[in-house]
Design an enzyme around this catalytic site. Sequence first.
Site, PDB file in Angstrom:
ATOM      1  N   SER A   1       1.006  -1.285  -0.180  1.00  0.00           N
ATOM      2  CA  SER A   1       0.138   0.298  -0.308  1.00  0.00           C
ATOM      3  C   SER A   1       0.805   1.254   0.267  1.00  0.00           C
ATOM      4  CB  SER A   1      -0.800  -0.004   1.697  1.00  0.00           C
ATOM      5  OG  SER A   1      -1.869   0.978   0.691  1.00  0.00           O
TER       6      SER A   1
ATOM      7  N   ASP B   1      -3.385   6.859  -3.665  1.00  0.00           N
ATOM      8  CA  ASP B   1      -1.849   5.852  -3.025  1.00  0.00           C
ATOM      9  C   ASP B   1      -1.745   4.217  -3.501  1.00  0.00           C
ATOM     10  OD1 ASP B   1      -3.987   3.556  -1.951  1.00  0.00           O
ATOM     11  OD2 ASP B   1      -3.203   3.455  -0.381  1.00  0.00           O
TER      12      ASP B   1
ATOM     13  N   ASP C   1      -1.201   1.454  -3.559  1.00  0.00           N
ATOM     14  CA  ASP C   1      -2.596   0.412  -4.853  1.00  0.00           C
ATOM     15  C   ASP C   1      -3.853   1.060  -4.339  1.00  0.00           C
ATOM     16  OD1 ASP C   1      -3.079   0.551  -1.381  1.00  0.00           O
ATOM     17  OD2 ASP C   1      -3.493  -1.660  -1.550  1.00  0.00           O
TER      18      ASP C   1
ATOM     19  N   ASP D   1      -6.515   2.341  -2.995  1.00  0.00           N
ATOM     20  CA  ASP D   1      -7.301   1.921  -2.532  1.00  0.00           C
ATOM     21  C   ASP D   1      -8.038   3.122  -1.385  1.00  0.00           C
ATOM     22  OD1 ASP D   1      -5.839   1.438  -0.745  1.00  0.00           O
ATOM     23  OD2 ASP D   1      -6.355  -0.257   0.437  1.00  0.00           O
TER      24      ASP D   1
ATOM     25  N   ALA E   1      -9.749   9.209   8.683  1.00  0.00           N
ATOM     26  CA  ALA E   1      -8.665  10.514   7.975  1.00  0.00           C
ATOM     27  C   ALA E   1      -8.060  10.573   6.446  1.00  0.00           C
ATOM     28  CB  ALA E   1      -8.625  11.237   8.510  1.00  0.00           C
TER      29      ALA E   1
ATOM     30  N   ARG F   1      -1.437   5.133  20.120  1.00  0.00           N
ATOM     31  CA  ARG F   1      -1.966   2.838  19.181  1.00  0.00           C
ATOM     32  C   ARG F   1      -0.237   3.419  19.072  1.00  0.00           C
ATOM     33  NH1 ARG F   1      -2.524   3.849  13.823  1.00  0.00           N
ATOM     34  NH2 ARG F   1      -2.961   1.534  13.799  1.00  0.00           N
TER      35      ARG F   1
ATOM     36  N   GLY G   1       0.090  -0.677  13.127  1.00  0.00           N
ATOM     37  CA  GLY G   1       0.287  -2.015  12.461  1.00  0.00           C
ATOM     38  C   GLY G   1       0.770  -1.985  11.018  1.00  0.00           C
ATOM     39  N   THR G   2       1.469  -0.649  10.513  1.00  0.00           N
ATOM     40  CA  THR G   2       1.936  -0.947   9.457  1.00  0.00           C
ATOM     41  C   THR G   2       3.132  -0.921   9.131  1.00  0.00           C
ATOM     42  OG1 THR G   2       1.787   1.294   8.909  1.00  0.00           O
ATOM     43  CG2 THR G   2      -0.072  -0.486   8.102  1.00  0.00           C
TER      44      THR G   2
ATOM     45  N   ARG H   1       1.810   5.450  16.923  1.00  0.00           N
ATOM     46  CA  ARG H   1       1.720   7.023  16.720  1.00  0.00           C
ATOM     47  C   ARG H   1       1.031   7.689  17.910  1.00  0.00           C
ATOM     48  NH1 ARG H   1       2.771   6.132  11.301  1.00  0.00           N
ATOM     49  NH2 ARG H   1       1.857   4.390  10.154  1.00  0.00           N
TER      50      ARG H   1
END
Length: 614
Positions: free
Chosen positions: A84, A326, A328, A330, A438, A565, A568-569, A574
Amino acid sequence: MISLHPQVLSPNDDTSPSEVLRLLEKYPPRLPRYAYGTAGFRYDATVMDAVLVRVAVFCAWWYPQLQAGNGTAPETIGIMVTASHNDESYNGVKLVAPNGEILADPIVQGQLTDWVNSDSTESNQAGSKHPIRVWIEQQSTNTKSPPTCIIHIGHDTRSHSPSLTELAVKTIRALGGQVIHHGVATTPLLHHAVFHQNPQRVPSMIPIRPDAVGYYQLLSWSYLALLQTAAAQDSNSNTTKRLVVDCACGVGYPSVKLFQSTLQGVISPTCPAAPTEFYCINGPTHGPLNENCGSEHVQKSMAAPQWYRDESNSDALPWEYCAAVDGDADRIVFFHKNSHEFFLLDGDKITVLICEFLQAQVAALKQACQEQQQQGGNINNSMGQLTLGAVQTAYANGASTKYLKNILGSDNVLIAKTGVQHVHHAAKSFDIGVYFEANGHGTVVFGPQFYSYIAQAEALFMAAESPRPLSLQRLRVLPALINQAVGDAVSDLLLVDAILHIKGWDLKAWNQLYSDMPSRMSKLKVTDRNVVKTNENDTICLAPENVQEELNAAMKEWNGRCFVRASGTEDVVRVYAEAETRDAADQLSAKAEYIVHTLCGGVGDPPKFPASRM
Ligand code: 16G
Ligand code: MG
């Protein structure tokens, strides 16, 4: 570059469990542990080979469990190879469930993660074999007919994506499976293909179109149909606008180009040309993927992208009406730049625009139906009501949430956990659910009551031989224009462009709907980001101890909102902060970063506090 029709690769002549065991051995896990992130596995490309082989085995093992087995057509699933918005060095894999949506079942995600991390080449340390390894060994070596599984595969434009994809293809075919190979594809195209390949899942109002040709035709027809409702309303001038689309040097470029050529083929004397000219910049060979361009760059840096083709001349581009997608394709954000200002229209602004539009259409249709029923002397309340709701994540700017609550009512605005799988699921609780993060991931999902309502409205006007009101024409076409499986930058681009055209708005008018609160997003390196645990929608930090108490005190001091948090990438934690003034938002952000650094195992020097960013 996007294949118009996928290639169907049949199973190997002889199913070969030993070949699969050889692949597992040849590509052992290269990390102590692979974690299933916000949208699947995503790591440096050099450690992804093991993941692709194991994901492929998992899909072949999982597939038979998904079949109803009562004579209905087999349901397919999909594997998308992409990282992505990450830079070119990364790769990743997302799984598409039979309903075309991103895999969202935590149990299946857990099983997959367990398998990917298992010592699957041998018995594990305790001497037992992983059940999926046992399953492979039990597969016979005979040719399988019909195929043991049917799996769609596609990949983005990264240099290593084809070879990683090939590993999955080999593995599936060796297990007797059939691969429907889409080659270079956008993530949403692959989701669309899986959704439409399982036709029992597709509402009858959406024509079934399982490949790229059909998908872009569907987008073209429905986009033009929606635009025609503006022509009927006669609210707009006939001037053509240019919309610059920054494609992140990725697959969005051929995707928009394919849409454009399909659109040209669809335009006819009875179907006028679109009022917007799409001008794509930053294709796959023009520059480095996602570097200083694309939606992540535009949204996070609040700056226009670099234009790789002709940097010296980038000021020559009219940056009045622009969008960025972005790697990919999406997700999408819009922006405007001129000599004295830059402004961003992010996923929050998109949500507000779409919700306002939908709310007006739903209200107009309700009124038109009531009037029609009164004329016919037949008041029928069985049509029921339509609920319209919006789903955001904790990253939504507070001003957008306030605005949405004002127009939709507080109960119809939900905050879900970060990640498409969570927001998409929450949106399905409404008859019309609009969700956008966002960062620009989002779509609109329509539930069964929506389809039933529209069908009844159509029947009502048809029976009375009355023309269908504009609101009905518009709502009727939306499920075909809007990708029901996952957000698609191209579909969202067309929807927003058509709404702006119908309203006669430019980006300025749209941007003036509300003003964002000053906010800041930052990220910190820590020793182990997995120590940071949050509640069901990321708004409260549950571990490590005391983090939330300290954040609460900071929020009170700066009269703002913040949360932290684990990404996850990326290997970071963050931090998001917002407050009434720029200074307060910066101070709150600096304090929250400091709290994370001190309580969550920050790496290197602690961030400075108070903030010195002014
Ligand atoms: C992925 C997610 C996106 C989420 C983002 C958060 C999908 C398809 N994509 O891109 O929804 O906003 O991760 O990234 O689910 P982070 O976990 O690094 O903050
Ligand atoms: Mg993406």
